[in-house]
Design an enzyme around this catalytic site. Structure first.
Site, PDB file in Angstrom:
ATOM      1  N   THR A 165       0.842  -1.197   0.000  1.00  0.00           N
ATOM      2  CA  THR A 165       0.000   0.000   0.000  1.00  0.00           C
ATOM      3  C   THR A 165       0.873   1.243   0.000  1.00  0.00           C
ATOM      4  O   THR A 165       1.775   1.365   0.826  1.00  0.00           O
ATOM      5  CB  THR A 165      -0.934  -0.029   1.226  1.00  0.00           C
ATOM      6  OG1 THR A 165      -1.850  -1.096   1.058  1.00  0.00           O
ATOM      7  CG2 THR A 165      -1.694   1.267   1.398  1.00  0.00           C
ATOM      8  N   GLN A 218      -4.282  -7.155  -6.433  1.00  0.00           N
ATOM      9  CA  GLN A 218      -4.816  -7.676  -5.179  1.00  0.00           C
ATOM     10  C   GLN A 218      -6.210  -7.109  -4.944  1.00  0.00           C
ATOM     11  O   GLN A 218      -6.385  -5.881  -4.856  1.00  0.00           O
ATOM     12  CB  GLN A 218      -3.901  -7.310  -4.008  1.00  0.00           C
ATOM     13  CG  GLN A 218      -4.286  -8.094  -2.759  1.00  0.00           C
ATOM     14  CD  GLN A 218      -3.602  -7.612  -1.515  1.00  0.00           C
ATOM     15  OE1 GLN A 218      -3.635  -6.422  -1.216  1.00  0.00           O
ATOM     16  NE2 GLN A 218      -2.995  -8.513  -0.776  1.00  0.00           N
ATOM     17  N   HIS A 270      -7.233 -10.877  -1.255  1.00  0.00           N
ATOM     18  CA  HIS A 270      -6.601 -10.473   0.005  1.00  0.00           C
ATOM     19  C   HIS A 270      -7.413 -11.040   1.165  1.00  0.00           C
ATOM     20  O   HIS A 270      -8.456 -10.506   1.530  1.00  0.00           O
ATOM     21  CB  HIS A 270      -6.542  -8.946   0.083  1.00  0.00           C
ATOM     22  CG  HIS A 270      -5.643  -8.414   1.174  1.00  0.00           C
ATOM     23  ND1 HIS A 270      -5.122  -9.208   2.174  1.00  0.00           N
ATOM     24  CD2 HIS A 270      -5.167  -7.157   1.414  1.00  0.00           C
ATOM     25  CE1 HIS A 270      -4.368  -8.459   2.980  1.00  0.00           C
ATOM     26  NE2 HIS A 270      -4.379  -7.217   2.531  1.00  0.00           N
ATOM     27  N   ASN A 323      -4.106 -10.197   6.993  1.00  0.00           N
ATOM     28  CA  ASN A 323      -3.832  -8.918   7.669  1.00  0.00           C
ATOM     29  C   ASN A 323      -5.031  -8.215   8.306  1.00  0.00           C
ATOM     30  O   ASN A 323      -5.063  -6.993   8.421  1.00  0.00           O
ATOM     31  CB  ASN A 323      -3.130  -7.959   6.700  1.00  0.00           C
ATOM     32  CG  ASN A 323      -1.753  -8.489   6.314  1.00  0.00           C
ATOM     33  OD1 ASN A 323      -1.254  -9.418   6.941  1.00  0.00           O
ATOM     34  ND2 ASN A 323      -1.150  -7.892   5.299  1.00  0.00           N
ATOM     35  N   TYR A 327      -8.224  -7.868   7.398  1.00  0.00           N
ATOM     36  CA  TYR A 327      -9.290  -7.225   6.617  1.00  0.00           C
ATOM     37  C   TYR A 327     -10.516  -8.138   6.542  1.00  0.00           C
ATOM     38  O   TYR A 327     -10.577  -9.147   7.244  1.00  0.00           O
ATOM     39  CB  TYR A 327      -8.732  -6.797   5.256  1.00  0.00           C
ATOM     40  CG  TYR A 327      -7.640  -5.761   5.435  1.00  0.00           C
ATOM     41  CD1 TYR A 327      -7.956  -4.481   5.885  1.00  0.00           C
ATOM     42  CD2 TYR A 327      -6.299  -6.072   5.242  1.00  0.00           C
ATOM     43  CE1 TYR A 327      -6.961  -3.532   6.107  1.00  0.00           C
ATOM     44  CE2 TYR A 327      -5.302  -5.129   5.464  1.00  0.00           C
ATOM     45  CZ  TYR A 327      -5.643  -3.856   5.897  1.00  0.00           C
ATOM     46  OH  TYR A 327      -4.665  -2.932   6.132  1.00  0.00           O
ATOM     47  N   ASN A 341      -3.911  -5.213  12.497  1.00  0.00           N
ATOM     48  CA  ASN A 341      -5.282  -4.686  12.538  1.00  0.00           C
ATOM     49  C   ASN A 341      -6.150  -5.356  13.610  1.00  0.00           C
ATOM     50  O   ASN A 341      -7.334  -5.612  13.400  1.00  0.00           O
ATOM     51  CB  ASN A 341      -5.927  -4.776  11.148  1.00  0.00           C
ATOM     52  CG  ASN A 341      -5.314  -3.777  10.197  1.00  0.00           C
ATOM     53  OD1 ASN A 341      -5.169  -2.607  10.543  1.00  0.00           O
ATOM     54  ND2 ASN A 341      -4.916  -4.224   9.021  1.00  0.00           N
ATOM     55  N   GLY A 385       8.806  -7.577  -0.153  1.00  0.00           N
ATOM     56  CA  GLY A 385       8.022  -6.356  -0.059  1.00  0.00           C
ATOM     57  C   GLY A 385       8.894  -5.123  -0.051  1.00  0.00           C
ATOM     58  O   GLY A 385       9.239  -4.570  -1.101  1.00  0.00           O
ATOM     59  N   ARG A 386       9.303  -4.697   1.155  1.00  0.00           N
ATOM     60  CA  ARG A 386      10.043  -3.446   1.259  1.00  0.00           C
ATOM     61  C   ARG A 386      11.301  -3.384   0.399  1.00  0.00           C
ATOM     62  O   ARG A 386      11.593  -2.308  -0.145  1.00  0.00           O
ATOM     63  CB  ARG A 386      10.322  -3.136   2.733  1.00  0.00           C
ATOM     64  CG  ARG A 386       9.062  -2.568   3.401  1.00  0.00           C
ATOM     65  CD  ARG A 386       9.159  -2.530   4.891  1.00  0.00           C
ATOM     66  NE  ARG A 386       9.179  -3.890   5.424  1.00  0.00           N
ATOM     67  CZ  ARG A 386       9.115  -4.189   6.714  1.00  0.00           C
ATOM     68  NH1 ARG A 386       9.032  -3.213   7.605  1.00  0.00           N
ATOM     69  NH2 ARG A 386       9.128  -5.435   7.117  1.00  0.00           N
TER      70      ARG A 386
HETATM   71  C1  8OZ Z   1       0.014  -0.966   5.234  1.00  0.00           C
HETATM   72  C2  8OZ Z   1      -0.764   0.169   5.264  1.00  0.00           C
HETATM   73  C3  8OZ Z   1      -2.057   0.104   4.811  1.00  0.00           C
HETATM   74  C4  8OZ Z   1      -2.580  -1.082   4.341  1.00  0.00           C
HETATM   75  C5  8OZ Z   1      -2.022  -4.794   4.428  1.00  0.00           C
HETATM   76  C6  8OZ Z   1      -3.138  -3.516   2.743  1.00  0.00           C
HETATM   77  O1  8OZ Z   1      -1.424  -4.819   5.496  1.00  0.00           O
HETATM   78  C7  8OZ Z   1      -2.344  -3.501   3.792  1.00  0.00           C
HETATM   79  C8  8OZ Z   1      -1.786  -2.228   4.323  1.00  0.00           C
HETATM   80  C9  8OZ Z   1      -0.484  -2.159   4.772  1.00  0.00           C
HETATM   81  O2  8OZ Z   1      -2.363  -5.833   3.865  1.00  0.00           O
END
Ligand code: 8OZ
Length: 375
Positions: free
Chosen positions: A25, A97, A179, A182, A184, A239, A329-330
């Protein structure tokens, strides 16, 4: 023995190598429309075997952050088509995604300023990212959600399938990644901490996995299993997500995913972006067991691993057969030519964390590639 730099077939496409750019993101698509800068950013990274885009919400209800690119309006799809054309011209492959944030949202992003939706009306102790009218951005607490009515769920499943169809047919993607990680919406249904429903979508493992499997079923019917991957994060607490016993939950999930002919399973090991040995539940999570269960049940999708891999770890995972693909990723944020740098064992650019979210080209498209011709 396969190496990270060998090609691999994924469904109907061939990837030039086994190094995947993980979804990241970046909050750089004002009005949620992919723009020129986004095109350049992805094009610069097209030497990845596969790019998985940042999360793209499947509906406005699925939006949880400012300036993330959507996948539900014609202008957004047209913007993405320019991204996929640029990546394909550069010889790359790209999945999008598909994302619904559920409760990780804010009323200011929701249709008519309403409450975000979730399996249960439990507010996440988490933050989301908003942009102020003056253009500055910041993290704010997520809003209180409302519990979805049982009869609302089918239309969200339909949103995933429609987004997948448009992603492939209109926006030109090679496939989609669901997705389911994480914390969501799909993960909120899976886990006991966020799902306290008493209908057929809550309670038992079978019931908590129902929403995920309905999404997979509808999405694979829409575009075929070979164009669908899925991302899972069995133990991350991201989250404010929690499950008291994730092993049997995810054992069940991967077994049920086995017949769909999926392109890949993308497994985040440990705490996303943090400790690899982080754990939830009574015993350390057994990722090898997860893979065995999937393969034992006939699952033939590629096994993609993620979270803090460096070159040596990635090479070892592919050489041993523990993984078919390794997602970085990073390192891909700071190194557009990461594949070349890993291959040549060249030094990596350092990441500037201040420019991860929001802003313009700085820390986005201005990280330098190595000079000269690939050796
Ligand atoms: C970092 C900031 C905002 C969203 C995820 C889509 O963790 C994200 C996300 C990561 O899967």
């Amino acid at each position: 023995m396969p190496t990270l730099f060998d090609p691999i077939t994924l469904g109907d496409i061939t990837l030039a190598n086994r190094i995947v750019m993980a979804p990241l993101t970046r909050n750089r698509s004002p009005r949620s429309v992919p723009n020129d800068l986004n095109v350049l950013y992805y094009q610069q990274r097209a030497s990845a075997g596969l790019i998985i885009t940042e999360g793209a919400p499947i509906s406005q209800q699925g939006q949880g952050y400012a300036n993330v690119p959507g996948l539900y309006e014609a202008e957004q799809l047209a913007g993405w088509k320019r991204v996929t054309d640029a990546v394909h011209q550069a010889g790359g492959r790209i999945f999008v995604q598909i994302w619904h944030v559920g409760r990780i949202s804010h009323t200011s992003l929701q249709p008519n300023g309403g409450k975000p939706v979730a399996p249960s009306a439990i507010t996440a102790k988490s933050k989301t990212y908003l942009v102020n009218p003056d253009g500055t951005g910041g993290f704010v607490p997520t809003s209180e959600p409302r519990a979805l009515e049982t009869d609302e769920i089918a239309s969200i499943v339909g949103d995933y399938a429609r987004a997948a169809r448009n992603a492939v047919e209109v926006a030109g993607f090679d496939g989609v990644e669901i997705h389911a990680a994480n914390g969501y919406l799909i993960d909120q249904f899976l886990r006991s901490g966020s799902n306290q429903r008493s209908d057929q979508y809550g309670g038992s493992i079978e019931n908590r996995a129902r929403f995920l499997l309905e999404v997979v079923d509808a999405t694979t019917r829409a575009i075929g299993g070979a164009k669908v991957g899925i991302r899972l994060s069995p133990v991350t607490p991201a989250n404010d997500i929690f499950d008291s016993d994730p092993q049997p939950l995810f054992d069940y999930v991967v077994e049920r995913l086995s017949p769909y002919g999926l392109a890949y399973l993308h497994i985040i090991e440990g705490w996303t972006g943090a400790e690899r040995d982080y754990n939830q539940g009574p015993a350390p999570f057994d990722y090898a067991r997860l893979k065995q269960i999937y393969r034992g049940a006939g699952g033939n999708g590629a096994w993609m691993v993620n979270n803090g891999y460096d070159l040596a770890m990635g090479e070892a995972a592919v050489a041993s057969g523990a993984a078919d693909l390794v997602a970085y990723g990073r390192p891909f944020i700071a190194n557009p030519d990461l594949v070349r740098r890993l291959k040549e064992k060249a030094p990596l650019n350092a990441l500037d964390k201040k420019t991860l979210y929001g802003g313009g080209s700085e820390g986005y498209t201005d990280y330098p590639a190595l000079a000269g011709v690939e050796g």
